[in-house]
Scaffold this active site. Structure first.
Site, mmCIF file in Angstrom:
data_model
loop_
_atom_site.group_PDB
_atom_site.id
_atom_site.type_symbol
_atom_site.label_atom_id
_atom_site.label_comp_id
_atom_site.label_asym_id
_atom_site.label_seq_id
_atom_site.Cartn_x
_atom_site.Cartn_y
_atom_site.Cartn_z
ATOM 1 N N LYS A 132 29.472 -16.829 22.548
ATOM 2 C CA LYS A 132 29.258 -18.277 22.477
ATOM 3 C C LYS A 132 28.467 -18.705 23.695
ATOM 4 O O LYS A 132 28.584 -18.108 24.758
ATOM 5 C CB LYS A 132 30.604 -19.002 22.484
ATOM 6 C CG LYS A 132 30.547 -20.389 21.931
ATOM 7 C CD LYS A 132 30.530 -20.335 20.424
ATOM 8 C CE LYS A 132 30.703 -21.675 19.785
ATOM 9 N NZ LYS A 132 31.139 -21.524 18.390
HETATM 10 N N1 GLU Z 1 28.899 -22.297 15.521
HETATM 11 C C1 GLU Z 1 29.412 -21.795 14.307
HETATM 12 C C2 GLU Z 1 30.851 -21.312 14.484
HETATM 13 O O1 GLU Z 1 31.522 -21.716 15.404
HETATM 14 C C3 GLU Z 1 28.508 -20.759 13.663
HETATM 15 C C4 GLU Z 1 28.291 -19.504 14.459
HETATM 16 C C5 GLU Z 1 27.260 -18.574 13.858
HETATM 17 O O2 GLU Z 1 26.806 -18.820 12.766
HETATM 18 O O3 GLU Z 1 26.940 -17.599 14.535
HETATM 19 O O4 GLU Z 1 31.360 -20.591 13.679
#
Ligand code: GLU
Length: 428
Positions: A118
């Site tokens: 993240k």
């Molecule tokens: N931000 C989204 C989540 O928390 C998508 C993450 C992604 O598609 O890599 O799942």
């Protein structure tokens, strides 16, 4: 120290709101059920890599401003790290750490060949111009260039980032690599190798989770009343899809306000209004509520689809919903879990309920690497298969271990990562 009117916040309350501690609590409970040995337990809870970068940006007024950005790679045993990038004033390392770990468990719950990562940048995007956002995004990308890549770590949108942000990241990375690299990010515009169905994928996954949960609960009310917190990609689009399935959306909120209409809102109209006015404020013929009041409304289903720490030990007892489906990451604290469980509220946890987004991100990555693109129907059918299968696996795990769906999802996820980790062994 001034006593003033400030409310004293105890260490316990602060700890409750620390997302990494919240994640760790559930992790420990699940690891106990699995009888995970202390060494593997330590490996799996420790982030593999944490990068902090300074991002100097020339602002429109000519001044230089330095932003702070993070990218945390929690675990890559099962594949490249995967996870979004968020822009918000309250981004901090413990939050990004928790979100990265949740991505590891989320990808594992739905059995994608990814680990978890993240990113976040501390900024207030609502106060920045497009030019400033573009320069910040490109410099952040350049700063984390060495740790991302289609086989290393693949970012995606998250809170306050979108297709355009991904397009800038894709272009910056590609310029450095001297070639077009589409699989470096997901959630891109269709014209740049995005996937059909990605924009509404998280909302669609939430809708499917609601559907599966209602079946499991034998809840046969014709038009269940739903309260949705958040009106973006997850909450807004999820609410529209839920309405198509016969749910009555009695309340929805955005960052400014919550609106309430007991007879049910017309979600197509609400989304049009938001598109036009960039806020829910001023939406006609509804009652206005505070965010705190909204969570306590009388309803059947509550979908928190905004941000962390919304259902806590201070309000969980008063939540009236019978089913909570977590569109956001970490909307319920670990302390609130116990209260909800004692009340018999069924909670479909974030790492399952909002996994539709990363699942279609995986499909996008696969399509980019194959340079062959699927129809929307194909994407949606495959997403439905993943969500239905994963829901059933979590439900079966909950029954086997006699635990909540949340702990079951962690058990399933941690077990899969531990198996991979043991097979790969420890490189020395
Ligand atoms: N931000 C989204 C989540 O928390 C998508 C993450 C992604 O598609 O890599 O799942």
């Amino acid at each position: 120290m001034s006593s003033g009117t400030a409310v004293a916040v105890s260490k316990t309350q602060l700890d409750e709101l620390n997302p990494f501690l919240s994640m760790s609590k559930r992790f420990d409970t699940a690891a106990d059920h699995l009888g995970l040995d202390s060494g593997v337990r330590e490996v799996l809870r420790t982030p593999d890599r944490e990068v902090t970068v300074a991002i100097p940006v020339q602002m429109d007024n000519g001044q230089l401003k330095v932003f702070t950005g993070y990218r945390v790679q929690h675990n890559f045993s099962r594949g490249p790290c995967k996870g979004g990038i968020r822009y918000a004033p309250d981004v901090n390392l413990d939050e990004v750490r928790a979100l990265a770990a949740w991505m590891t468990w989320k990808c594992s719950v739905v059995d994608l060949p990814f680990g978890g990562g993240k990113g976040g940048v501390i900024c207030d995007p609502r106060k920045m111009s497009m030019g400033e956002l573009e320069r910040m995004t490109r410099r952040y990308t350049a700063a984390i260039m060495d740790v991302i890549g289609p086989d290393r770590d693949v970012p995606a949108p998250d809170v306050n980032t979108n297709e355009q942000t991904m397009a800038w990241i894709m272009d910056t990375y590609s310029m450095h690599m001297r070639g077009t690299s589409t699989a470096i990010v997901t959630g891109k515009p269709l014209a740049l190798g995005g996937s059909k169905g990605r924009t509404e994928a998280t909302g669609r996954g939430v809708m499917l989770s609601v559907r599966e949960a209602l079946k499991k609960m034998n809840f046969n009310v014709a038009n269940p009343r739903v309260v949705v917190q958040g009106a973006g990609n997850v909450g807004g689009l999820g609410a529209r899809l839920l309405q198509e399935q016969g749910c009555k959306i009695v309340s929805i909120s955005d960052i400014d306000i919550a609106i309430y209409k007991p007879e049910g809102l017309n979600m197509v109209d609400v989304l049009e209004f938001i598109k036009k006015h960039k806020t829910l404020r001023g939406y006609p013929n509804v009652q206005q509520l505070t965010h705190a009041e909204q969570l306590l409304l009388d309803c059947d289903i509550l979908v928190p689809a905004a941000t962390e720490n919304q259902i806590t030990s201070s309000n969980a007892e008063r939540v009236k919903a019978k089913l909570i489906v977590e569109g956001a990451n970490g909307p319920t604290t670990a302390a609130a879990d116990a209260i909800l469980e004692a009340k018999g509220v069924v909670v479909v946890p974030d790492i399952l309920a909002n996994a539709g987004g990363v699942t279609v991100s995986y499909f996008e990555w696969v399509q980019d690497r194959a340079a062959y693109f699927w129809s929307e129907a194909e994407v949606n059918t495959k997403l439905e298969q993943v969500m239905v299968r994963s829901f059933a696996e979590v439900d079966a795990t909950a029954k086997k271990y006699k635990v909540s769906m949340r702990i079951a999802a962690y058990i399933l996820a941690i077990d899969r990562v531990a198996i991979t980790y043991r097979l790969r062994g420890t490189y020395a």
